[in-house]
Write a protein that holds these residues in place. Structure first.
Motif, PDB file in Angstrom:
ATOM      1  N   GLN A 182     -97.181 101.247  99.163  1.00  0.00           N
ATOM      2  CA  GLN A 182     -97.875 100.187  98.436  1.00  0.00           C
ATOM      3  C   GLN A 182     -97.069  98.897  98.523  1.00  0.00           C
ATOM      4  OE1 GLN A 182     -98.562 101.131  94.322  1.00  0.00           O
ATOM      5  NE2 GLN A 182     -99.415  99.126  93.819  1.00  0.00           N
ATOM      6  N   THR A 183     -97.735  97.804  98.867  1.00  0.00           N
ATOM      7  CA  THR A 183     -97.062  96.506  98.972  1.00  0.00           C
ATOM      8  C   THR A 183     -97.821  95.397  98.248  1.00  0.00           C
ATOM      9  OG1 THR A 183     -98.160  96.126 101.100  1.00  0.00           O
ATOM     10  CG2 THR A 183     -95.929  97.052 101.166  1.00  0.00           C
ATOM     11  N   THR A 184     -98.818  95.751  97.441  1.00  0.00           N
ATOM     12  CA  THR A 184     -99.558  94.752  96.665  1.00  0.00           C
ATOM     13  C   THR A 184     -99.778  95.273  95.252  1.00  0.00           C
ATOM     14  OG1 THR A 184    -101.706  95.642  97.364  1.00  0.00           O
ATOM     15  CG2 THR A 184    -100.763  93.851  98.691  1.00  0.00           C
ATOM     16  N   VAL A 185     -99.966  94.352  94.335  1.00  0.00           N
ATOM     17  CA  VAL A 185    -100.278  94.682  92.945  1.00  0.00           C
ATOM     18  C   VAL A 185    -101.417  93.772  92.503  1.00  0.00           C
ATOM     19  CG1 VAL A 185     -99.450  94.695  90.563  1.00  0.00           C
ATOM     20  CG2 VAL A 185     -97.943  95.456  92.408  1.00  0.00           C
ATOM     21  N   LYS A 186    -102.469  94.370  91.956  1.00  0.00           N
ATOM     22  CA  LYS A 186    -103.592  93.597  91.441  1.00  0.00           C
ATOM     23  C   LYS A 186    -103.459  93.426  89.933  1.00  0.00           C
ATOM     24  CE  LYS A 186    -106.943  94.934  94.992  1.00  0.00           C
ATOM     25  NZ  LYS A 186    -108.278  95.541  95.257  1.00  0.00           N
ATOM     26  N   GLU A 187    -103.882  92.261  89.459  1.00  0.00           N
ATOM     27  CA  GLU A 187    -103.827  92.025  88.017  1.00  0.00           C
ATOM     28  C   GLU A 187    -104.779  92.977  87.307  1.00  0.00           C
ATOM     29  OE1 GLU A 187    -103.267  88.012  85.983  1.00  0.00           O
ATOM     30  OE2 GLU A 187    -105.428  88.373  85.762  1.00  0.00           O
ATOM     31  N   PHE A 188    -104.288  93.598  86.255  1.00  0.00           N
ATOM     32  CA  PHE A 188    -105.094  94.587  85.532  1.00  0.00           C
ATOM     33  C   PHE A 188    -104.564  94.702  84.111  1.00  0.00           C
ATOM     34  CE2 PHE A 188    -105.513  98.986  83.994  1.00  0.00           C
ATOM     35  CZ  PHE A 188    -106.903  99.109  83.999  1.00  0.00           C
ATOM     36  N   ALA A 189    -105.497  94.853  83.166  1.00  0.00           N
ATOM     37  CA  ALA A 189    -105.134  95.091  81.771  1.00  0.00           C
ATOM     38  C   ALA A 189    -106.125  96.072  81.179  1.00  0.00           C
ATOM     39  CB  ALA A 189    -105.122  93.794  80.974  1.00  0.00           C
ATOM     40  N   ALA A 190    -105.652  97.208  80.713  1.00  0.00           N
ATOM     41  CA  ALA A 190    -106.505  98.192  80.056  1.00  0.00           C
ATOM     42  C   ALA A 190    -106.871  97.695  78.660  1.00  0.00           C
ATOM     43  CB  ALA A 190    -105.784  99.532  79.987  1.00  0.00           C
ATOM     44  N   ASP A 191    -107.790  98.411  78.017  1.00  0.00           N
ATOM     45  CA  ASP A 191    -108.177  98.053  76.654  1.00  0.00           C
ATOM     46  C   ASP A 191    -106.948  98.084  75.748  1.00  0.00           C
ATOM     47  OD1 ASP A 191    -110.761  97.837  77.506  1.00  0.00           O
ATOM     48  OD2 ASP A 191    -111.361  99.840  76.810  1.00  0.00           O
ATOM     49  N   GLY A 192    -106.814  97.066  74.926  1.00  0.00           N
ATOM     50  CA  GLY A 192    -105.698  97.006  73.992  1.00  0.00           C
ATOM     51  C   GLY A 192    -104.437  96.395  74.576  1.00  0.00           C
ATOM     52  N   ILE A 193    -104.472  95.933  75.833  1.00  0.00           N
ATOM     53  CA  ILE A 193    -103.301  95.339  76.487  1.00  0.00           C
ATOM     54  C   ILE A 193    -103.576  93.860  76.744  1.00  0.00           C
ATOM     55  CG2 ILE A 193    -101.759  95.404  78.479  1.00  0.00           C
ATOM     56  CD1 ILE A 193    -101.614  97.900  76.751  1.00  0.00           C
ATOM     57  N   VAL A 194    -102.641  93.012  76.392  1.00  0.00           N
ATOM     58  CA  VAL A 194    -102.739  91.580  76.671  1.00  0.00           C
ATOM     59  C   VAL A 194    -101.590  91.203  77.596  1.00  0.00           C
ATOM     60  CG1 VAL A 194    -102.767  89.249  75.713  1.00  0.00           C
ATOM     61  CG2 VAL A 194    -103.798  91.143  74.430  1.00  0.00           C
TER      62      VAL A 194
END
Length: 651
Positions: free
Chosen positions: A51-63
């Motif tokens: 893996q060489t990339t990271v996508k922006e992501f936020a689960a419920d309850g995460i800011v």
């Protein structure tokens, strides 16, 4: 009619048989189909790319944290030209100016003129650019990188590397610029095993020597064949000095400089906590410098040396810097010994040496990922000295331990002999493993004969676990080679007590005497290269919880229900110390109990370096009991292994 009637049943029977046979055929075909295996691809399945990339992501309850203002550019760049290098700095230690706001790391680019073909990511506000050409103009650009990979405007400077204007009147000097590095006529490399090498560097280290190895906590020791000689009379109290310019141990490990009044290859033993080191041979001085995040330097002396009672004003040790050459000077004075780091006295001893000549041993101990030390210069100031004429030595076969005295001789007494020599001195380092025998009980067997051995430094006695160097003088006719004509077998003989192990033989060398009028033989290929560097490393991740008041909740502690702050840190210096260079950061992924809850990309304007991110986490709906947060740092370069940290907690 009667004859035809029976024929009908026959036809029915045949039809039935045909149907049954057909049924068997169909069933058989079905069985054949069921039993035929599906085609299998030959060879192992391909490994998915890292893996060489990271996508922006936020689960419920995460800011997720917001980037905020872009980083400020470095205020100004300070440049110190050196021989084939430039030292560029912009931080408080070297310029007195603070680091830029929102700096998580830096990107430096450089090249001839305006062609900036080189780029490096850094965790510290200083960089050394090596393998440059003296008198050539180079442009350097430095940008601040924030926690999201955003770049500042560049700070720009132009400079030229140059040789020193007024070089010292060295009695011995090597800048490691010859075809063969290091030159066998001038140097010996020793160690307790064949775990490392000394060679010319490659790439950015291409104009200096590199000591590389995987030796754990054991040292690789570089010994000049020329002795260090003190002046007959002191100048301002100084009798002489040994100078070493190296970037070790800025990354990790230890540097030692030993002054030993005798022909030793290795000395010392288990760490001694006092300034008097009983593991050193009589009259010896040891300088010890440690790296890691906090640098430390000290001078140790063998017990029993005279003391002057004179003290020295010491400057504080500057923090260890990765990849930066430091000039270390061991100054021998009439009232003691001083250690000077880049012109400042950082350690002192009032031990007064009684000798006028010593063997210099420069030791390199690596860190957790091995050893890669660049050396720019080793030199002496003192009385004139020179290395003896080189007679190329054979390979030595010593065995691993001392042979019991009185047992049968095992080395060959007939065959080819070492040519071009009038005799030699065998130098062997022993390490007693049990109760130590007395110093005069060892002999050296070579050429089917025994020769008495003595301590390399008069007065040293064997001690358990301590390196004990011995020497034996051997005539030319005893230097009998094995049938391969390349190897000289030798054995050390001594007492072995019942129920105890024999002393170990940890190193050996031979100095061969040349006949009158001889000159040093050409030796070395000049084609050896350093051992492979450990791969570049990412900033090292960690995490902790903060409560609503901003107080840290201890690891594994109980967190209340509601909103908390998860603080994630990627430590840039920690990563750079592991790999020497800092790998580009693609982003951070956070998992809770193996479920992804956050992704923070760090490549806004290019690869990130390090940083601190604070995430708001809602624990209201979590089940009571133990949970685990996993932090994963992911790089843009597939050669850089991802880094993981865990933070357990309870709700």
């Amino acid at each position: 009619m009667d004859l035809q009637e029976p024929a009908l049943p026959k036809r029915r029977t045949l039809r039935r048989v045909a149907i049954v046979a057909g049924g068997l055929a169909v069933i058989g075909a079905a069985i054949a189909l069921l039993r035929t295996p599906e085609p299998v691809e030959s060879g192992p399945r391909p490994v998915p790319p890292p893996q060489t990339t990271v996508k922006e992501f936020a689960a419920d309850g995460i800011v997720l944290p917001a980037p905020g203002n872009p980083p400020a550019q470095p205020a100004s760049l300070s440049v110190v030209p050196g021989p084939q290098r430039l030292l560029v700095a912009w931080g408080p230690e070297r310029t007195g100016k603070p680091e830029p706001d929102r700096a998580a790391g830096y990107e430096i680019r450089w090249g001839r003129g305006t062609t900036l073909t080189n780029v490096r990511l850094l965790s510290q506000p200083v960089a050394q650019l090596d393998a440059l050409e003296n008198g050539t103009s180079y442009q350097v650009e430095v940008r601040t990188v924030d926690a999201f990979g955003r770049r500042s405007l560049p700070a720009v400077v132009n400079a030229e590397p140059k040789a020193p204007d007024n070089d010292s009147a060295w009695s011995f000097v090597d800048r490691f610029s010859s075809r063969v590095v290091p030159e066998p006529q001038r140097w010996r490399l020793g160690g307790t095993s064949d775990c490392g090498r000394a060679t010319r560097g490659e790439g950015n280290d291409g104009k200096r020597m590199v000591i590389s190895g995987q030796c754990g906590t054991e040292p690789l020791v570089l010994r000049p064949r020329a002795p260090f000689k003190l002046r007959d009379s002191a100048t301002d109290g100084e009798l002489g000095r040994v100078v070493v310019e190296t970037d070790h141990p800025g990354q990790a490990g230890e540097l030692t400089i030993d002054l030993v009044p005798g022909p030793a290859d290795l000395v010392g033993g288990p760490f001694a906590s006092s300034q008097e080191d009983p593991t050193l041979p009589p009259g010896s001085i040891r300088v010890r410098v440690t790296g890691e995040a906090t640098a430390f330097a000290e001078i140790r002396a063998a017990p029993g040396m005279a003391r002057s009672g004179v003290t020295a004003d010491l400057s504080p040790m500057a923090p260890a810097e990765i990849g930066i050459t430091v000039r270390w000077e061991v100054v021998v004075r009439t009232d003691g010994v001083r250690l000077v780091r880049d012109g400042k006295v950082v350690a002192a001893s009032d031990a007064v040496v009684a000798w006028r000549e010593a063997t210099v041993l420069v030791g390199f101990i690596g860190g957790p990922t091995g050893l890669h030390a660049a050396v720019d210069l080793i030199a002496f100031l003192g009385a004139p000295t020179a290395a003896p004429v080189l007679v190329v030595p054979p390979v030595l076969d010593t065995g691993r331990s001392v042979v019991e005295a009185g047992s049968g001789l095992v080395t060959p007494s007939g065959g080819a002999r070492v040519q071009g020599t009038t005799g030699g001195q065998l130098r062997v380092t022993l390490v007693p493993t049990n109760r130590a025998p007395t110093e005069d009980q060892f002999t050296v067997e070579v050429g089917g004969r025994e020769f008495p051995a003595r301590p390399a430094v008069a007065g040293q006695t064997p001690a358990r676990g301590v390196r004990y160097p011995i020497v034996a003088d051997v005539p030319a006719d005893a230097l009998v080679l094995r049938a391969d004509s390349d190897t000289l077998p030798i054995r050390v003989r001594g007492p072995i007590r019942r129920g105890e192990g024999a002393a170990r033989v940890v190193s050996a060398s031979v100095e061969l005497a040349a006949p009158p009028g001889a000159v040093s033989a050409a030796s070395g290929s000049g084609t050896d290269v350093p051992l492979a560097l450990t791969r570049i490393a990412l900033a090292r991740p960690s995490a902790r919880f903060l409560d609503a008041a901003g107080q840290v909740i201890g690891q594994g502690g109980v967190v209340p229900r509601g909103r908390l702050v998860l603080e994630v840190t990627a430590d840039g210096p920690g990563g750079q110390r592991l790999g020497g260079e800092l790998a580009g950061l693609a982003g951070i992924e956070v998992r809770l109990d193996d479920q992804r809850i956050a992704g923070i990309p760090t490549v806004a304007d290019g690869p990130g370096t390090a940083g601190v991110w604070r995430l708001a986490v809602d624990t209201t709906g979590m089940a009571a009991g133990e949970h685990v947060i996993e932090i994963k740092a992911i790089g843009v370069d597939p050669r850089a292994a991802f880094a993981v940290a865990y933070a357990p907690f309870r709700v």
